[in-house]
Structures are given as C-alpha cells and as structure tokens.
Design a protein around this motif. Structure first.
Motif, PDB file in Angstrom:
ATOM      1  N   GLN A 251      -7.136   9.313 -11.258  1.00  0.00           N
ATOM      2  CA  GLN A 251      -7.591   9.653 -10.376  1.00  0.00           C
ATOM      3  C   GLN A 251      -7.229  10.066  -9.087  1.00  0.00           C
ATOM      4  OE1 GLN A 251     -10.917   9.745 -11.230  1.00  0.00           O
ATOM      5  NE2 GLN A 251     -11.688   8.464 -12.373  1.00  0.00           N
ATOM      6  N   GLN A 252      -5.668   9.307  -8.776  1.00  0.00           N
ATOM      7  CA  GLN A 252      -5.302   9.142  -7.644  1.00  0.00           C
ATOM      8  C   GLN A 252      -3.866  11.033  -7.672  1.00  0.00           C
ATOM      9  OE1 GLN A 252      -3.423   6.197  -6.493  1.00  0.00           O
ATOM     10  NE2 GLN A 252      -1.992   6.930  -4.469  1.00  0.00           N
ATOM     11  N   ASP A 253      -3.396  10.876  -8.852  1.00  0.00           N
ATOM     12  CA  ASP A 253      -2.348  12.019  -8.711  1.00  0.00           C
ATOM     13  C   ASP A 253      -3.010  13.226  -9.904  1.00  0.00           C
ATOM     14  OD1 ASP A 253       0.017  10.668  -7.321  1.00  0.00           O
ATOM     15  OD2 ASP A 253      -0.243   9.842  -9.548  1.00  0.00           O
ATOM     16  N   ILE A 338       9.328   9.172  -0.607  1.00  0.00           N
ATOM     17  CA  ILE A 338       9.107   9.944  -1.831  1.00  0.00           C
ATOM     18  C   ILE A 338       7.503   9.871  -1.843  1.00  0.00           C
ATOM     19  CG2 ILE A 338      11.030   9.472  -2.950  1.00  0.00           C
ATOM     20  CD1 ILE A 338       9.679   7.635  -4.580  1.00  0.00           C
ATOM     21  N   ALA A 339       7.375  11.175  -2.149  1.00  0.00           N
ATOM     22  CA  ALA A 339       6.092  11.419  -2.610  1.00  0.00           C
ATOM     23  C   ALA A 339       5.605  12.397  -3.944  1.00  0.00           C
ATOM     24  CB  ALA A 339       5.248  11.758  -1.749  1.00  0.00           C
ATOM     25  N   LEU A 340       4.312  11.692  -4.364  1.00  0.00           N
ATOM     26  CA  LEU A 340       3.612  13.118  -5.758  1.00  0.00           C
ATOM     27  C   LEU A 340       3.054  13.670  -4.427  1.00  0.00           C
ATOM     28  CD1 LEU A 340       3.415  10.794  -8.617  1.00  0.00           C
ATOM     29  CD2 LEU A 340       6.257  11.762  -8.224  1.00  0.00           C
ATOM     30  N   ALA A 341       2.886  15.324  -5.729  1.00  0.00           N
ATOM     31  CA  ALA A 341       2.095  16.224  -4.517  1.00  0.00           C
ATOM     32  C   ALA A 341       1.852  17.320  -5.707  1.00  0.00           C
ATOM     33  CB  ALA A 341       2.894  17.211  -3.530  1.00  0.00           C
ATOM     34  N   MET A 342       0.243  17.825  -5.413  1.00  0.00           N
ATOM     35  CA  MET A 342       0.342  18.893  -5.351  1.00  0.00           C
ATOM     36  C   MET A 342       0.206  20.130  -5.079  1.00  0.00           C
ATOM     37  SD  MET A 342      -0.996  19.090  -9.334  1.00  0.00           S
ATOM     38  CE  MET A 342      -2.065  19.818  -9.223  1.00  0.00           C
ATOM     39  N   ILE A 343       0.995  21.062  -5.242  1.00  0.00           N
ATOM     40  CA  ILE A 343       1.243  22.175  -3.911  1.00  0.00           C
ATOM     41  C   ILE A 343       1.054  23.577  -4.339  1.00  0.00           C
ATOM     42  CG2 ILE A 343       2.969  23.547  -2.520  1.00  0.00           C
ATOM     43  CD1 ILE A 343       4.333  20.151  -2.815  1.00  0.00           C
ATOM     44  N   ALA A 344       0.955  24.929  -3.894  1.00  0.00           N
ATOM     45  CA  ALA A 344       0.567  26.040  -4.659  1.00  0.00           C
ATOM     46  C   ALA A 344       1.643  26.407  -5.069  1.00  0.00           C
ATOM     47  CB  ALA A 344       0.158  27.237  -3.244  1.00  0.00           C
ATOM     48  N   PRO A 345       1.775  27.055  -6.583  1.00  0.00           N
ATOM     49  CA  PRO A 345       3.050  27.505  -7.078  1.00  0.00           C
ATOM     50  C   PRO A 345       4.058  27.685  -6.132  1.00  0.00           C
ATOM     51  CG  PRO A 345       1.384  28.115  -8.336  1.00  0.00           C
ATOM     52  CD  PRO A 345       0.560  27.732  -6.827  1.00  0.00           C
TER      53      PRO A 345
END
Length: 383
Positions: A251-253, A338-345
């Motif tokens: 639900q978050q990452d 620090i961070a977790l992220a969803m990024i374009a490849p």
C-alpha cells in the motif's frame, strides 16, 4: 509503564483490537493506525529512540494486524500454488517463504509470508489488504478440496540483536537451532504458540504467533519480564530500519497496480514453471515486453528530513515527471536521507540526479543502491 492519566485516542467498536491491545496501552502506546481492520500501535516514543533500541538491544511489537489466512485440506498444496507465482515444490513442513499473490492481470494483491505448518495446512501472514476474501473467492471457483478461514492467531515480533538471548530465557535451548525462515510449535507456561525466525526489521528476530487470544496479556508480560535484563522495550515496527533494509511496504511501496517485475521480485515469478497460477499469462507477457517503472533507491540530499512521507512525492528530471518516492526517511546510522522509489527505467542508473517535490519544497536526489544497509541480510540471518 505509561502514565495512566495521559490522554488517549478515541476508539471505535467497529475496529478490531488485538489480544495485546490493553498491554500496549499500559506500556505507552499513544497513537494507533488501522491496518487489516484492526488497531495497530503506531507511537510509543520518538521514531529515533525506537530505532536505536531495535539496533542495539531489542523491541517487542504487536503485529497482530498481520492476519493469518489458513488453508488446509487434501488439496491445500495445489491450491496455495495456484495463488502465487513462486515455486513452492521445495517448501518443506516447518518452512516459511516470502511470496506474492497476483491478480489475473499480474497485479500484486499482497506479499504475505507463507508458513507451512503441516503437509496439508498453511498460513498466509498478510499485509494490509483483504486476502481472506480474495482467497475465499478463489476457493469458490477452484474446484479443490480445501478449507479457508482466519484462525485465532495473533503474532508479536521480538526483534533486535538481543532477541535470541530473550528467546533463550523464555524457551531454553528449544530455539537455538531454529533457522532463518523456519518455524516450530512451542508453548510457554501452557500458552500455545508458533515461533518463526522471521520479521519486518532487517535485524535478527522472531515472530511469536499466539494461538489462544485469551492469553495475550499473559504472553506480552512474560516476554517483557524475560527481556528486562536485556533492555527490551515495547515499540512499533521501525520505519527507519525497514527502509534501510529495502523492505517494501504494501500500500506504500507497491499496490495492486504494480507487478512483481517492477518491484524487483523477478525471483518469485516462475512464468516458465510446470504449474499454473493466477496471472501466469499476464506476467509472461509483462516479462517479455518489459516494465514501465522500476523500484530503486535514492539518497535525498540536504539536512535530515523532519518526518517520513505520508504520501508519495513526485520525482522529476529537467521538469519531466519520471516517478515517485514512496518511502522517505532520515537514517541516523547512515547520517543521510534515504528513500524507496518507483522510477521510469531510463532514469534508474546509479548516480542519476533527480528533483523531489517534498512538502518543504524541491529537494535534490541521486539514485543509489538498495538495500541501503546490510544488503546480504547477514544480520537477520545471524551471520
């Protein structure tokens, strides 16, 4: 113990309370979230104080919100395999496996830990989504001989470098040879339990599954008493430490809109396996075509973030939207954000510079490796 005169949050009869609920109030819980339709203690003291207790000594956390979905019966093994793309043929009785449950489109419904208690009985220890309803729906149409229910089971987590010493005080040498991601039934003064070498911290730790909710208060106080000489403190699970360890939060990452390939769980997807599972064709197609976003790690530059994000922060490169930072925190040990992220490849190469749209304004960030600390899980494995 907490000050009994302090102001407490208001509670609703419509939200479930764990068997440890009153104990957590006595021991200082002052804030609760709702997770899997149950109150989840969210604050005992500052996040940094809890973090240092975890990494230096041990903490006890009420994680009863990790509800168990029990699947049993003659077809239990075949049915469980239908739910997940991870190969389970090598999962022995007494073993645990991190899994994902996928939709027909390949989206992630949940990322439970699977516990195999008997040859024909399993638990799914779930994150925050209605897995019981999903599994019952699959059961309706699967045509298999299985029973699906939520058992009277509520876990606590005992995590930190001194957790083994506390467990030995409670159970003697019965836990000495319990391996990482294995379980065994035990009892404590007649309290029925399942104990596993699992957790949500990146540290050495155990989960203790209470199998009689009437004895929750007794179990909590017994653990706290055994842990007192070792500095045990009650606390919530550490957001700082789980982000350091690169542990994703459902639900978050990741959500149902994400697939396992996007979040780096390719190893859990056997699209060429000789068994069927829900979403197999969709995931085979996604693997062949590639993904449009990838989970990666960031360092957010500048002074310490004042708090972790309660919503996703947009990421950009030269004004172009390229993704979102999903979990952001300041690590006291690493002395950086620090961070977790969803990024374009195309923007995930190490060293790529991005801009983060935080509530405090635009911040600079750079892509770095994750996990950020102990990437080989030597601490959790006890190596």
């Amino acid at each position: 113990m907490a000050d009994p005169s302090r102001a407490l949050p208001s509670f609703s009869v419509g939200v479930r309370r764990s068997p440890f609920f009153e104990a957590t109030l006595r021991h200082g819980a002052t804030n609760f979230a709702v997770y899997n339709h149950m109150y989840f203690p969210g604050t005992f003291r500052s996040a940094e104080e809890g973090y240092w207790s975890l990494v230096n000594d041990a903490i006890l956390s009420d994680v009863s919100v990790e509800r168990q979905v029990e699947i049993s019966g003659p077809d239990a093994s075949r049915f469980v395999q239908l739910l997940t793309p991870r190969t389970l043929s090598g999962c022995a009785v007494g073993q645990c496996k991190y899994t994902v449950l996928t939709t027909t489109e390949g989206g992630i419904i949940n990322d439970p830990v699977l516990l195999r208690l008997e040859s024909d009985r399993y638990w799914l220890s779930t994150a925050d989504s209605d897995v019981l309803l999903w599994v019952k729906g699959v059961q309706t149409f699967a045509g298999m001989n299985v029973s699906v229910r939520e058992p009277d089971v509520s876990p606590v987590q005992l995590q930190g470098p001194k957790s083994l010493q506390i467990m030995q005080s409670l159970f003697g040498d019965a836990v000495d040879d319990l391996r990482y991601y294995w379980l065994r039934p035990l009892d404590l003064n007649g309290i029925p339990l399942i104990v596993s070498r699992t957790g949500y911290s990146g540290e050495l730790g155990y989960e203790i599954f209470l199998c009689d909710s009437s004895r929750g208060d007794e179990l909590w106080e017994s653990i706290m008493e055994a842990g007192r000489p070792f500095g045990l403190r009650p606390d919530t699970t550490s957001g700082i430490r789980r982000i350091e360890a690169g542990i994703l939060a459902y639900q978050q990452d990741m959500t149902i809109e994400n697939n396992p390939f996007e979040i780096g769980l390719d190893r859990l997807v056997a699209v060429d396996g000789d068994f069927d599972f829900i979403g197999k064709e969709a995931l085979r197609k996604i693997k062949a075509e590639g993904v449009k976003r990838v989970s990666c790690g960031l360092e957010i530059l500048g002074g310490p973030l004042s708090a972790r994000n309660d919503r996703r922060w947009s990421l950009s490169v030269d004004g172009r939207d390229v993704g979102q930072a999903t979990s952001c925190i300041h690590s006291p040990r690493l002395n950086k954000n620090i961070a977790l992220a969803m990024i374009a490849p195309e923007y995930t190469a190490l060293g790529t510079k991005l801009s983060v749209a935080s509530p405090a304004g635009s911040l600079d960030a750079v892509v770095i490796r994750k996990p950020f600390y102990d990437p080989d899980k030597k601490i959790a494995r006890g190596l």
